[in-house]
Scaffold this motif. Structure first.
Motif, PDB file in Angstrom:
ATOM      1  N   VAL A  85       0.832  -1.204   0.000  1.00 36.78           N
ATOM      2  CA  VAL A  85       0.000   0.000   0.000  1.00 36.78           C
ATOM      3  C   VAL A  85       0.870   1.259   0.000  1.00 36.78           C
ATOM      4  N   ILE A  86       1.985   1.230   0.739  1.00 37.76           N
ATOM      5  CA  ILE A  86       2.894   2.382   0.753  1.00 37.76           C
ATOM      6  C   ILE A  86       3.468   2.619  -0.639  1.00 37.76           C
ATOM      7  N   VAL A  87       3.846   1.555  -1.348  1.00 35.69           N
ATOM      8  CA  VAL A  87       4.361   1.690  -2.709  1.00 35.69           C
ATOM      9  C   VAL A  87       3.342   2.404  -3.594  1.00 35.69           C
ATOM     10  N   VAL A  88       2.096   1.958  -3.530  1.00 36.31           N
ATOM     11  CA  VAL A  88       1.043   2.556  -4.355  1.00 36.31           C
ATOM     12  C   VAL A  88       0.803   4.011  -3.961  1.00 36.31           C
ATOM     13  N   GLY A  89       0.668   4.269  -2.648  1.00 33.39           N
ATOM     14  CA  GLY A  89       0.376   5.629  -2.188  1.00 33.39           C
ATOM     15  C   GLY A  89       1.465   6.619  -2.528  1.00 33.39           C
ATOM     16  N   SER A  90       2.738   6.242  -2.303  1.00 36.63           N
ATOM     17  CA  SER A  90       3.836   7.171  -2.561  1.00 36.63           C
ATOM     18  C   SER A  90       4.027   7.408  -4.051  1.00 36.63           C
ATOM     19  N   ALA A  91       3.909   6.343  -4.871  1.00 38.07           N
ATOM     20  CA  ALA A  91       4.073   6.512  -6.316  1.00 38.07           C
ATOM     21  C   ALA A  91       2.982   7.400  -6.895  1.00 38.07           C
ATOM     22  N   LEU A  92       1.736   7.179  -6.491  1.00 36.57           N
ATOM     23  CA  LEU A  92       0.638   7.989  -7.019  1.00 36.57           C
ATOM     24  C   LEU A  92       0.711   9.435  -6.512  1.00 36.57           C
ATOM     25  N   ALA A  93       1.207   9.641  -5.290  1.00 35.40           N
ATOM     26  CA  ALA A  93       1.381  11.006  -4.778  1.00 35.40           C
ATOM     27  C   ALA A  93       2.366  11.774  -5.652  1.00 35.40           C
ATOM     28  N   GLY A  94       3.419  11.102  -6.117  1.00 35.94           N
ATOM     29  CA  GLY A  94       4.406  11.752  -6.967  1.00 35.94           C
ATOM     30  C   GLY A  94       3.896  12.094  -8.344  1.00 35.94           C
ATOM     31  N   MET A  95       2.767  11.516  -8.743  1.00 36.70           N
ATOM     32  CA  MET A  95       2.210  11.766 -10.075  1.00 36.70           C
ATOM     33  C   MET A  95       1.196  12.903 -10.100  1.00 36.70           C
ATOM     34  N   GLN A  96       0.881  13.463  -8.935  1.00 37.85           N
ATOM     35  CA  GLN A  96      -0.175  14.469  -8.858  1.00 37.85           C
ATOM     36  C   GLN A  96       0.306  15.856  -9.302  1.00 37.85           C
ATOM     37  N   ASP A  97      -0.643  16.675  -9.729  1.00 33.34           N
ATOM     38  CA  ASP A  97      -0.350  18.044 -10.155  1.00 33.34           C
ATOM     39  C   ASP A  97      -0.978  19.087  -9.238  1.00 33.34           C
ATOM     40  N   GLY A  98      -1.576  18.653  -8.148  1.00 36.56           N
ATOM     41  CA  GLY A  98      -2.185  19.569  -7.200  1.00 36.56           C
ATOM     42  C   GLY A  98      -1.997  19.089  -5.782  1.00 36.56           C
ATOM     43  N   VAL A  99      -2.062  20.020  -4.825  1.00 39.15           N
ATOM     44  CA  VAL A  99      -1.846  19.655  -3.429  1.00 39.15           C
ATOM     45  C   VAL A  99      -2.898  18.676  -2.933  1.00 39.15           C
ATOM     46  N   ALA A 100      -4.159  18.848  -3.378  1.00 40.58           N
ATOM     47  CA  ALA A 100      -5.233  17.973  -2.905  1.00 40.58           C
ATOM     48  C   ALA A 100      -4.943  16.512  -3.245  1.00 40.58           C
ATOM     49  N   GLY A 101      -4.442  16.270  -4.455  1.00 41.61           N
ATOM     50  CA  GLY A 101      -4.124  14.906  -4.851  1.00 41.61           C
ATOM     51  C   GLY A 101      -2.980  14.324  -4.048  1.00 41.61           C
ATOM     52  N   VAL A 169      10.737   6.723  -2.397  1.00 43.57           N
ATOM     53  CA  VAL A 169      10.132   5.864  -1.372  1.00 43.57           C
ATOM     54  C   VAL A 169       9.510   4.629  -2.010  1.00 43.57           C
ATOM     55  N   ALA A 170       8.800   4.821  -3.122  1.00 43.43           N
ATOM     56  CA  ALA A 170       8.162   3.688  -3.791  1.00 43.43           C
ATOM     57  C   ALA A 170       9.201   2.641  -4.185  1.00 43.43           C
ATOM     58  N   ALA A 171      10.325   3.096  -4.739  1.00 37.37           N
ATOM     59  CA  ALA A 171      11.376   2.162  -5.154  1.00 37.37           C
ATOM     60  C   ALA A 171      11.983   1.430  -3.957  1.00 37.37           C
ATOM     61  N   LEU A 172      12.270   2.165  -2.876  1.00 35.15           N
ATOM     62  CA  LEU A 172      12.851   1.543  -1.692  1.00 35.15           C
ATOM     63  C   LEU A 172      11.885   0.556  -1.044  1.00 35.15           C
ATOM     64  N   MET A 173      10.600   0.884  -1.070  1.00 40.05           N
ATOM     65  CA  MET A 173       9.609  -0.009  -0.488  1.00 40.05           C
ATOM     66  C   MET A 173       9.473  -1.299  -1.284  1.00 40.05           C
ATOM     67  N   VAL A 174       9.692  -1.234  -2.595  1.00 38.66           N
ATOM     68  CA  VAL A 174       9.697  -2.457  -3.395  1.00 38.66           C
ATOM     69  C   VAL A 174      10.835  -3.368  -2.929  1.00 38.66           C
ATOM     70  N   VAL A 175      12.011  -2.778  -2.669  1.00 39.70           N
ATOM     71  CA  VAL A 175      13.148  -3.546  -2.151  1.00 39.70           C
ATOM     72  C   VAL A 175      12.793  -4.165  -0.799  1.00 39.70           C
ATOM     73  N   ALA A 176      12.197  -3.359   0.097  1.00 37.29           N
ATOM     74  CA  ALA A 176      11.804  -3.864   1.419  1.00 37.29           C
ATOM     75  C   ALA A 176      10.778  -4.988   1.289  1.00 37.29           C
ATOM     76  N   PHE A 177       9.871  -4.861   0.336  1.00 39.06           N
ATOM     77  CA  PHE A 177       8.841  -5.888   0.110  1.00 39.06           C
ATOM     78  C   PHE A 177       9.496  -7.214  -0.280  1.00 39.06           C
ATOM     79  N   VAL A 178      10.448  -7.148  -1.210  1.00 40.91           N
ATOM     80  CA  VAL A 178      11.126  -8.358  -1.674  1.00 40.91           C
ATOM     81  C   VAL A 178      11.910  -9.006  -0.530  1.00 40.91           C
ATOM     82  N   LEU A 179      12.669  -8.196   0.232  1.00 46.37           N
ATOM     83  CA  LEU A 179      13.463  -8.740   1.332  1.00 46.37           C
ATOM     84  C   LEU A 179      12.583  -9.368   2.408  1.00 46.37           C
ATOM     85  N   THR A 180      11.480  -8.709   2.731  1.00 43.72           N
ATOM     86  CA  THR A 180      10.566  -9.256   3.736  1.00 43.72           C
ATOM     87  C   THR A 180       9.943 -10.551   3.243  1.00 43.72           C
ATOM     88  N   SER A 181       9.603 -10.605   1.961  1.00 43.62           N
ATOM     89  CA  SER A 181       9.018 -11.825   1.383  1.00 43.62           C
ATOM     90  C   SER A 181       9.977 -12.996   1.492  1.00 43.62           C
TER      91      SER A 181
END
Length: 407
Positions: A85-101, A169-181
């Motif tokens: 969920v953190i991967v999804v949230g952080s990646a999508l936050a970086g794609m936004q063009d407004g503060v609300a997003g 953050v999204a990239a680092l969390m992918v690494v953490a996901f793999v290591l935890t798995s």
């Protein structure tokens, strides 16, 4: 009774600790880019501070469900769900063009952090070899390293673009996901399934409620420092990143090295009260000299010393405050701490914009002093915090650690 070195732990414990480092990077990672986001998107300080408010509010409320989820699907799947969920949230936050997003997907990030953080703490405490105190120091070391490196990475990536830290953050969390798995074995559900009502029932214990309310008030000062200080500093992403790197580094050192020594010398409550007093004094100095960048820089870094002590001792107090399951205690405490303290970043920005840039620091200082009052009022119900762990408790911790290490 066998004694273990805090640093000799099973591989799964180190896997969770590493993932915790990455998760806690997210707290300070956005610090250096608050002003760049405001400048680029034409937003005010209070609007940008909602990145902290939405994150903490959702994180606090979601903490209520973490115990129920973990007790049904096991710690490993809960940790992996949080990281995803953190991967999804952080990646999508970086794609936004407004503060609300950005604010909205920062809230998604908070949901993932809730699933991960509460479960990680309970997993490390339950699975690490040695005492509860040693396990918590190990957890706080991971927290400190994450908080220290977050602003530095945020500053370096934020100097390229304010979007950089979110994708980082999204990239680092992918690494953490793999290591935890790979490194964390399948964890069976621990004990009976817990209900959503249990964290609320846990707060009937005055000892746990006292610690939770102390943390809520302390959070007003903590997040005033974190979310508002970049605006009166008025510096670029990299300089702000280095300032908060110094803050986080001192926080990590004091949480691992200084806190246990103070605790041994003066006891948990006295040491916590001293740390809170030191932090309140620093906020008061920042309120008096808000217009001086050198004073703000020195105070931010020095605050890390007191915050590290407080974080370690309060976390340990939560685990020992009441005779309830540690996962339930962590969920109840975190709900009060984060959900209640979520208003602090927004309030600091609003007061700084509409009244005076000095006022947020005064409010933070008063809140920390009130935290001292709450903690002192509950000293009798918390008098057991420095009691030695029972032999049964240590044997259980040892058995669980051995089970994980053999998995």
């Amino acid at each position: 009774m066998r004694e273990y070195s805090m640093w000799r732990q099973p591989r799964p414990v180190w896997a969770v600790a590493f993932a915790s480092v990455i998760a806690f990077m997210g707290i300070g990672l956005v610090d250096p880019i608050l002003k760049p986001i405001a400048d680029d998107l034409g937003a005010s300080a209070s609007q940008v501070s909602l990145l902290f408010t939405s994150y903490m509010a959702v994180m606090g409320v979601a903490m209520i469900v973490t115990g129920a989820v973990s007790s049904r699907i096991g710690a490993k799947w809960t940790l992996l769900a949080g990281l995803a969920v953190i991967v999804v949230g952080s990646a999508l936050a970086g794609m936004q063009d407004g503060v609300a997003g950005i604010v909205a997907f920062r809230a998604v990030w908070g949901l993932g952090n809730a699933l991960f953080v509460a479960t990680a703490l309970a997993t490390i405490v339950r699975s690490a070899r040695g005492s509860t105190a040693q396990a918590i120091i190990l957890y706080e070391a991971a927290l400190g390293v994450g908080i220290a490196t977050g602003p530095l990475i945020g500053g370096l990536l934020g100097n390229i673009s304010w979007r950089g830290p979110f994708f980082g953050v999204a990239a680092l969390m992918v690494v953490a996901f793999v290591l935890t798995s790979v490194m964390l074995p399948a964890t069976p559900t621990h004990g009976r399934p817990t209900s959503l009502a249990e964290p609320f029932r846990a707060l009937r214990h005055r000892s746990l409620l006292t610690v939770a309310l102390t943390a809520l008030l302390y959070n007003f000062g903590f997040f005033t420092l974190l979310a508002f200080t970049p605006f009166p500093l008025g510096m670029g992403a990299i300089p702000v990143g280095f300032v908060f790197f110094g803050w986080g580094l001192l926080l990590a050192i004091s949480s691992v090295v200084v806190a246990p020594r103070l605790q041994a010398a003066f006891g948990t409550l006295r040491s916590t009260l001293l740390a809170l007093l030191g932090f309140a004094v620093i906020l008061a100095v920042m309120a008096l000299f808000t217009d001086s960048k050198p004073v703000l820089i020195v105070c931010v870094i020095a605050a890390g010393f007191f915050l590290g002590i407080n974080n370690t001792l309060v976390t340990e107090s939560v685990m020992k405050a009441a005779p309830i399951e540690r996962g339930v205690a962590s969920a109840a405490y975190s709900f009060v701490r984060f959900a209640g303290g979520a208003v602090a970043p927004w309030l600091a920005g609003k007061l700084g914009e509409e009244v005076s840039p000095h006022l947020p620091f005064w409010v933070g200082a008063v809140a920390v002093l009130l935290a001292m009052g709450v903690l002192f009022s509950g000293r009798r119900v918390l008098s057991h915090l420095d009691d030695e762990e029972s032999a049964d408790e240590e044997s259980l911790d040892e058995a669980e650690a051995m089970t994980l290490s053999d998995a």
